[in-house]
Design an enzyme around this catalytic site. Structure first.
Site, short mmCIF file in Angstrom:
data_model
loop_
_atom_site.label_atom_id
_atom_site.label_comp_id
_atom_site.label_asym_id
_atom_site.label_seq_id
_atom_site.Cartn_x
_atom_site.Cartn_y
_atom_site.Cartn_z
N GLY A 118 0.88 -1.17 0.00
CA GLY A 118 0.00 0.00 0.00
C GLY A 118 0.91 1.21 0.00
O GLY A 118 1.84 1.27 -0.79
N CYS A 164 6.11 -5.33 0.49
CA CYS A 164 6.28 -4.01 -0.12
C CYS A 164 6.21 -2.87 0.92
O CYS A 164 7.16 -2.71 1.68
CB CYS A 164 5.29 -3.84 -1.27
N ARG A 211 12.99 3.46 -0.72
CA ARG A 211 11.59 3.46 -1.19
C ARG A 211 11.50 3.78 -2.68
O ARG A 211 12.38 4.43 -3.25
CB ARG A 211 10.78 4.52 -0.44
N ILE A 231 5.22 -3.08 -7.48
CA ILE A 231 4.50 -1.82 -7.67
C ILE A 231 5.23 -0.74 -6.88
O ILE A 231 5.20 -0.77 -5.64
CB ILE A 231 3.04 -1.92 -7.16
N ARG A 232 5.88 0.12 -7.59
CA ARG A 232 6.71 1.16 -6.92
C ARG A 232 7.38 0.58 -5.68
O ARG A 232 7.19 1.01 -4.54
CB ARG A 232 5.85 2.37 -6.55
N HIS A 285 4.70 -8.58 -4.48
CA HIS A 285 3.34 -8.85 -4.01
C HIS A 285 2.89 -10.27 -4.37
O HIS A 285 2.16 -10.43 -5.37
CB HIS A 285 2.35 -7.88 -4.67
N GLU A 320 0.56 -11.91 -3.19
CA GLU A 320 -0.92 -12.00 -3.11
C GLU A 320 -1.58 -11.62 -4.43
O GLU A 320 -2.77 -11.82 -4.61
CB GLU A 320 -1.45 -11.15 -1.94
N1 GLN Z 1 5.85 2.93 -2.62
C1 GLN Z 1 5.11 2.45 -1.51
C2 GLN Z 1 5.66 2.98 -0.19
O1 GLN Z 1 6.65 3.59 -0.15
C3 GLN Z 1 5.11 0.93 -1.48
C4 GLN Z 1 4.39 0.38 -2.66
C5 GLN Z 1 3.69 -0.90 -2.45
O2 GLN Z 1 3.44 -1.35 -1.32
N2 GLN Z 1 3.31 -1.53 -3.52
O3 GLN Z 1 5.08 2.78 0.81
#
Ligand code: GLN
EC number: 3.5.1.2
Length: 228
Positions: free
Chosen positions: A61, A92, A122, A151-152, A196, A198
């Site tokens: 998240g 993540c 990050r 994802i990022r 991820h 999941e």
């Molecule tokens: N970029 C988010 C963060 O710094 C992490 C991204 C993710 O959980 N998919 O919290």
């Protein structure tokens, strides 16, 4: 005067909580419900709910938002206490929260739970959408390959203790992040993945966490029994 403490039976089944303040928590719950070793998989929003589970997943998240909501709802300290001794997996954003140190944080820094002796950077790779799929090599004896969604994602930029075990590395370069970058680690009862699991159909990483959690709970039971 002798204090008699009730010895908890060594657990055969697990109650797993998934922190549900923000992010991808429901997907974890659906996967956990498939495992016969998991008697209960519930979302966690309060300290009471947290104290009712044996193990925890902190989902992906936005780590700054998760920390902020946790602080506002009085969950930050109970979470810090939980992760000190109970099996916890951070995916993540969850991995960022479990790290002892994070770089490229929001201005003014951000609150962490800590526990893992790693430094994470990050937003290192993977866009917000579409998802970036890359294979990671996992250390499970026969160098299994796992389809990973980023994802990022944060990267583990430094390991700060010999107690941290590297469990997975990137197979291919992504942007300026080299192949072989570390994307999963374990330190005792704590486990973290930059990707991820999941969001894939492959539940081997969840299976790994369930086994890790049962193993560390049994170990804890044996230590408590020896102390009595
Ligand atoms: N970029 C988010 C963060 O710094 C992490 C991204 C993710 O959980 N998919 O919290």
């Amino acid at each position: 005067m002798v204090q008699v403490t009730k010895i908890k039976e060594s657990p055969e089944k697990l109650k797993v909580g998934v922190l549900a303040l923000q992010g991808a928590f429901i997907e974890h719950i659906h996967i956990l419900q498939r495992f016969p070793q998991v008697s209960l998989a519930i979302p966690i929003r309060t300290a009471d709910q947290l104290s009712s589970v044996d193990a925890l997943i902190i989902p992906g998240g936005e780590s700054t938002t998760i920390a902020l909501v946790a602080e506002r709802s009085g969950l930050l300290e109970p979470l810090r206490e939980f992760v000190e001794s109970k099996p916890t997996w951070g995916t993540c954003a969850g991995m960022i929260l479990l790290a002892n140190e994070a770089t490229q944080t929001k201005q003014g820094g951000q609150k962490l739970l800590g526990g893992l002796d790693i430094t994470v950077t990050r937003n290192k790779f993977g866009t917000q959408a579409p998802l970036h799929i890359n294979h990671v090599t996992t250390k499970s004896g026969n160098d299994d390959v796992f389809p990973a969604v980023f994802i990022r994602a944060p990267i583990i930029s430094r390991i700060n203790s010999l107690d941290v075990e590297v469990l997975a590395r990137l197979e291919h370069t992504i942007g300026d992040t080299d192949a072989s970058a570390i994307v999963a680690v374990r330190q005792g009862h704590l486990f973290a993945t930059a990707f991820h699991p999941e969001l894939t159909n492959d539940d081997r990483i969840h299976q790994y966490f369930v086994s890790l959690a049962l193993e560390s709970l049994r170990k804890r039971c044996r230590i408590i029994q020896q102390q009595i």
